[in-house]
Design a protein around this motif. Structure first.
Motif, PDB file in Angstrom:
ATOM      1  N   PRO A   1       0.893  -1.191  -0.130  1.00  0.00           N
ATOM      2  CA  PRO A   1      -0.049  -0.004   0.079  1.00  0.00           C
ATOM      3  C   PRO A   1       0.977   1.071   0.016  1.00  0.00           C
ATOM      4  O   PRO A   1       2.095   1.162   0.451  1.00  0.00           O
ATOM      5  CB  PRO A   1      -0.787  -0.222   1.241  1.00  0.00           C
ATOM      6  CG  PRO A   1       0.057  -0.914   2.223  1.00  0.00           C
ATOM      7  CD  PRO A   1       1.008  -1.814   1.190  1.00  0.00           C
ATOM      8  N   GLY A   2       0.181   2.381  -0.273  1.00  0.00           N
ATOM      9  CA  GLY A   2       0.941   3.664  -0.336  1.00  0.00           C
ATOM     10  C   GLY A   2       0.015   4.782   0.059  1.00  0.00           C
ATOM     11  O   GLY A   2      -1.305   4.644   0.412  1.00  0.00           O
ATOM     12  N   ILE A   3       0.431   5.774   0.485  1.00  0.00           N
ATOM     13  CA  ILE A   3      -0.308   6.849   1.082  1.00  0.00           C
ATOM     14  C   ILE A   3      -0.791   7.964  -0.277  1.00  0.00           C
ATOM     15  O   ILE A   3       0.172   8.272  -0.979  1.00  0.00           O
ATOM     16  CB  ILE A   3       0.531   8.017   2.034  1.00  0.00           C
ATOM     17  CG1 ILE A   3       0.621   7.079   3.215  1.00  0.00           C
ATOM     18  CG2 ILE A   3      -0.429   9.108   2.529  1.00  0.00           C
ATOM     19  CD1 ILE A   3       1.511   7.711   4.500  1.00  0.00           C
ATOM     20  N   VAL A   4      -2.041   8.007  -0.195  1.00  0.00           N
ATOM     21  CA  VAL A   4      -2.593   8.808  -1.192  1.00  0.00           C
ATOM     22  C   VAL A   4      -2.934  10.367  -0.979  1.00  0.00           C
ATOM     23  O   VAL A   4      -2.811  11.088  -1.700  1.00  0.00           O
ATOM     24  CB  VAL A   4      -3.884   8.273  -1.748  1.00  0.00           C
ATOM     25  CG1 VAL A   4      -3.648   7.115  -2.602  1.00  0.00           C
ATOM     26  CG2 VAL A   4      -5.035   8.024  -0.849  1.00  0.00           C
ATOM     27  N   MET A   5      -3.030  10.341   0.572  1.00  0.00           N
ATOM     28  CA  MET A   5      -3.307  11.958   1.011  1.00  0.00           C
ATOM     29  C   MET A   5      -2.588  11.761   2.560  1.00  0.00           C
ATOM     30  O   MET A   5      -3.074  11.014   3.251  1.00  0.00           O
ATOM     31  CB  MET A   5      -4.851  12.233   1.140  1.00  0.00           C
ATOM     32  CG  MET A   5      -5.043  13.713   1.750  1.00  0.00           C
ATOM     33  SD  MET A   5      -3.978  14.769   0.623  1.00  0.00           S
ATOM     34  CE  MET A   5      -4.944  14.821  -1.132  1.00  0.00           C
ATOM     35  N   HIS A   6      -1.741  12.815   2.515  1.00  0.00           N
ATOM     36  CA  HIS A   6      -1.239  12.755   3.940  1.00  0.00           C
ATOM     37  C   HIS A   6      -2.022  13.802   4.896  1.00  0.00           C
ATOM     38  O   HIS A   6      -2.625  14.718   4.285  1.00  0.00           O
ATOM     39  CB  HIS A   6       0.384  13.510   3.850  1.00  0.00           C
ATOM     40  CG  HIS A   6       1.608  12.700   3.343  1.00  0.00           C
ATOM     41  ND1 HIS A   6       1.519  12.334   1.842  1.00  0.00           N
ATOM     42  CD2 HIS A   6       2.380  11.654   3.959  1.00  0.00           C
ATOM     43  CE1 HIS A   6       2.470  11.346   1.885  1.00  0.00           C
ATOM     44  NE2 HIS A   6       2.965  11.091   2.786  1.00  0.00           N
ATOM     45  N   ALA A   7      -2.041  13.620   6.088  1.00  0.00           N
ATOM     46  CA  ALA A   7      -2.443  14.392   7.152  1.00  0.00           C
ATOM     47  C   ALA A   7      -1.516  15.653   7.307  1.00  0.00           C
ATOM     48  O   ALA A   7      -2.279  16.952   7.268  1.00  0.00           O
ATOM     49  CB  ALA A   7      -2.640  13.815   8.623  1.00  0.00           C
ATOM     50  N   ILE A   8      -0.505  15.730   6.973  1.00  0.00           N
ATOM     51  CA  ILE A   8       0.588  16.854   7.005  1.00  0.00           C
ATOM     52  C   ILE A   8       1.531  16.486   5.728  1.00  0.00           C
ATOM     53  O   ILE A   8       2.065  15.438   5.629  1.00  0.00           O
ATOM     54  CB  ILE A   8       1.440  16.949   8.284  1.00  0.00           C
ATOM     55  CG1 ILE A   8       0.953  16.851   9.611  1.00  0.00           C
ATOM     56  CG2 ILE A   8       2.718  18.080   8.041  1.00  0.00           C
ATOM     57  CD1 ILE A   8       1.592  16.716  10.967  1.00  0.00           C
ATOM     58  N   GLN A   9       1.239  17.549   5.071  1.00  0.00           N
ATOM     59  CA  GLN A   9       1.815  17.377   3.658  1.00  0.00           C
ATOM     60  C   GLN A   9       3.260  17.503   3.571  1.00  0.00           C
ATOM     61  O   GLN A   9       4.066  18.233   4.505  1.00  0.00           O
ATOM     62  CB  GLN A   9       1.080  18.417   2.652  1.00  0.00           C
ATOM     63  CG  GLN A   9      -0.249  18.395   2.464  1.00  0.00           C
ATOM     64  CD  GLN A   9      -0.635  16.954   1.895  1.00  0.00           C
ATOM     65  OE1 GLN A   9       0.083  16.422   1.292  1.00  0.00           O
ATOM     66  NE2 GLN A   9      -1.855  16.765   2.503  1.00  0.00           N
ATOM     67  N   PRO A  10       3.878  16.421   2.815  1.00  0.00           N
ATOM     68  CA  PRO A  10       5.295  16.606   2.697  1.00  0.00           C
ATOM     69  C   PRO A  10       5.746  17.738   1.848  1.00  0.00           C
ATOM     70  O   PRO A  10       5.032  18.634   1.626  1.00  0.00           O
ATOM     71  CB  PRO A  10       5.735  15.342   1.668  1.00  0.00           C
ATOM     72  CG  PRO A  10       4.341  15.329   0.973  1.00  0.00           C
ATOM     73  CD  PRO A  10       3.399  15.716   1.836  1.00  0.00           C
ATOM     74  N   ALA A  11       7.145  18.044   1.906  1.00  0.00           N
ATOM     75  CA  ALA A  11       7.560  19.413   1.338  1.00  0.00           C
ATOM     76  C   ALA A  11       7.306  19.497  -0.065  1.00  0.00           C
ATOM     77  O   ALA A  11       7.217  18.223  -0.751  1.00  0.00           O
ATOM     78  CB  ALA A  11       8.986  19.409   1.452  1.00  0.00           C
ATOM     79  N   ALA A  12       7.379  20.295  -0.855  1.00  0.00           N
ATOM     80  CA  ALA A  12       7.007  20.377  -2.209  1.00  0.00           C
ATOM     81  C   ALA A  12       8.064  19.850  -3.148  1.00  0.00           C
ATOM     82  O   ALA A  12       9.272  19.663  -2.725  1.00  0.00           O
ATOM     83  CB  ALA A  12       6.854  21.791  -2.771  1.00  0.00           C
ATOM     84  N   HIS A  13       7.741  18.956  -3.975  1.00  0.00           N
ATOM     85  CA  HIS A  13       8.555  18.313  -4.821  1.00  0.00           C
ATOM     86  C   HIS A  13       9.366  16.966  -4.296  1.00  0.00           C
ATOM     87  O   HIS A  13      10.554  16.982  -4.430  1.00  0.00           O
ATOM     88  CB  HIS A  13       9.649  19.147  -5.705  1.00  0.00           C
ATOM     89  CG  HIS A  13       8.703  20.328  -6.482  1.00  0.00           C
ATOM     90  ND1 HIS A  13       7.937  20.231  -7.498  1.00  0.00           N
ATOM     91  CD2 HIS A  13       8.647  21.695  -6.138  1.00  0.00           C
ATOM     92  CE1 HIS A  13       7.529  21.013  -7.869  1.00  0.00           C
ATOM     93  NE2 HIS A  13       7.820  22.235  -6.939  1.00  0.00           N
ATOM     94  N   SER A  14       8.721  16.598  -3.507  1.00  0.00           N
ATOM     95  CA  SER A  14       9.493  15.486  -2.507  1.00  0.00           C
ATOM     96  C   SER A  14       8.471  14.024  -2.983  1.00  0.00           C
ATOM     97  O   SER A  14       7.330  13.812  -2.156  1.00  0.00           O
ATOM     98  CB  SER A  14       9.304  15.560  -1.058  1.00  0.00           C
ATOM     99  OG  SER A  14      10.189  16.677  -0.999  1.00  0.00           O
ATOM    100  N   PRO A  15       8.629  13.437  -3.979  1.00  0.00           N
ATOM    101  CA  PRO A  15       7.710  12.223  -4.356  1.00  0.00           C
ATOM    102  C   PRO A  15       7.442  11.355  -3.218  1.00  0.00           C
ATOM    103  O   PRO A  15       8.450  10.818  -2.457  1.00  0.00           O
ATOM    104  CB  PRO A  15       8.565  11.753  -5.704  1.00  0.00           C
ATOM    105  CG  PRO A  15       9.416  12.716  -5.940  1.00  0.00           C
ATOM    106  CD  PRO A  15       9.978  13.478  -4.753  1.00  0.00           C
ATOM    107  N   TYR A  16       6.359  10.926  -3.359  1.00  0.00           N
ATOM    108  CA  TYR A  16       6.027   9.495  -2.546  1.00  0.00           C
ATOM    109  C   TYR A  16       5.095   8.732  -3.229  1.00  0.00           C
ATOM    110  O   TYR A  16       4.355   8.936  -4.370  1.00  0.00           O
ATOM    111  CB  TYR A  16       5.125  10.183  -1.234  1.00  0.00           C
ATOM    112  CG  TYR A  16       4.093  11.133  -1.556  1.00  0.00           C
ATOM    113  CD1 TYR A  16       2.811  10.278  -1.670  1.00  0.00           C
ATOM    114  CD2 TYR A  16       4.200  12.352  -1.801  1.00  0.00           C
ATOM    115  CE1 TYR A  16       1.575  11.219  -2.016  1.00  0.00           C
ATOM    116  CE2 TYR A  16       3.073  13.136  -2.204  1.00  0.00           C
ATOM    117  CZ  TYR A  16       1.662  12.681  -2.107  1.00  0.00           C
ATOM    118  OH  TYR A  16       0.817  13.282  -2.310  1.00  0.00           O
ATOM    119  N   ARG A  17       5.322   7.336  -2.939  1.00  0.00           N
ATOM    120  CA  ARG A  17       4.419   6.201  -3.612  1.00  0.00           C
ATOM    121  C   ARG A  17       3.025   6.272  -2.888  1.00  0.00           C
ATOM    122  O   ARG A  17       2.706   6.377  -1.709  1.00  0.00           O
ATOM    123  CB  ARG A  17       5.136   5.116  -3.236  1.00  0.00           C
ATOM    124  CG  ARG A  17       6.466   4.904  -4.082  1.00  0.00           C
ATOM    125  CD  ARG A  17       6.801   3.115  -4.164  1.00  0.00           C
ATOM    126  NE  ARG A  17       7.984   3.187  -4.661  1.00  0.00           N
ATOM    127  CZ  ARG A  17       8.357   3.065  -6.057  1.00  0.00           C
ATOM    128  NH1 ARG A  17       7.066   2.943  -6.812  1.00  0.00           N
ATOM    129  NH2 ARG A  17       9.357   2.837  -6.791  1.00  0.00           N
TER     130      ARG A  17
END
Length: 210
Positions: free
Chosen positions: A118-134
């Motif tokens: 599985p992966g995260i489709v929506m973070h509760a606290i957004q990662p820094a801009a232009h930091s790719p996540y699966r």
């Protein structure tokens, strides 16, 4: 195969309720989101069905796509929210349909089977801009990823105008032609998709229920 990607899934770290209330991706049972764009109409329905995957009770979301009055895609997606408010994607049962007949199930996967994770489709606290996540990981089959582009976009669609929206860029390493900008707004969810290659907009036109 990315052997470094190995998210730890503990059912105790997920909410016991099946309501997903992340403010940028709220999925409340009985809600229907209707989108239009590129000659297609899309219905996203949060149904009452659930499914347990890796010990986690997932909410089932039924997604259908119509073109020319005929259903061309029929998908059941699996989501769950952890105790921190992150929304995880645990799998999809996807069917491509032509003239009423299923012609492909490509892209279907479920966490825990054949190495799918599985992966995260929506973070509760957004990662820094232009930091790719699966957002998902099934090697060579389903590898959607995303990155934050902006935190304060204003978006106008048929259903309304929204400010301070999250803009993401979503793409796939195994599908170079896939490149979309998506806009998520507080207490509404996804309101707009822009296909970069095609230049088409898929816009929210209605929310009904529950």
């Amino acid at each position: 195969v990315d052997t470094t990607y190995n998210p730890s899934i503990d059912p105790a770290n997920f909410v016991s309720s099946t309501t997903i209330n992340n403010r940028l991706m709220p999925f409340v049972t009985g809600t229907t989101y209707t989108y239009q764009g590129g000659g297609e109409t899309i219905w996203v329905v949060v149904i009452s069905q659930t499914k347990v995957v890796l010990g986690v009770t997932c909410v089932v979301v039924h997604d259908t796509v119509s073109s020319g009055g005929q259903i061309i895609e029929d998908t059941f997606d699996l989501y769950a929210q952890d105790n921190n408010g992150n929304v995880w994607y645990f799998g999809e049962d996807s069917k491509e349909i032509k003239n009423g007949t299923v012609v492909s199930t490509e892209g279907s996967w479920e966490a825990g089977f054949n190495g799918a994770k599985p992966g995260i489709v929506m973070h509760a606290i957004q990662p820094a801009a232009h930091s790719p996540y699966r957002q998902e990981y099934y090697a060579c089959e389903a590898e959607d990823m995303a990155e934050v582009v902006s935190f304060n976009e204003t978006v106008t669609v048929p259903f309304g105008q929204y400010s301070n929206c999250l803009q993401t860029h979503e793409f796939s390493p195994i599908e170079p032609d896939v490149s979309e900008y998506k806009y998520y707004c507080q207490d509404v969810g996804l309101v707009l998709e822009v296909d970069v290659a095609a230049g088409t907009r898929t816009e929210l036109i209605q929310i009904t229920g529950p």
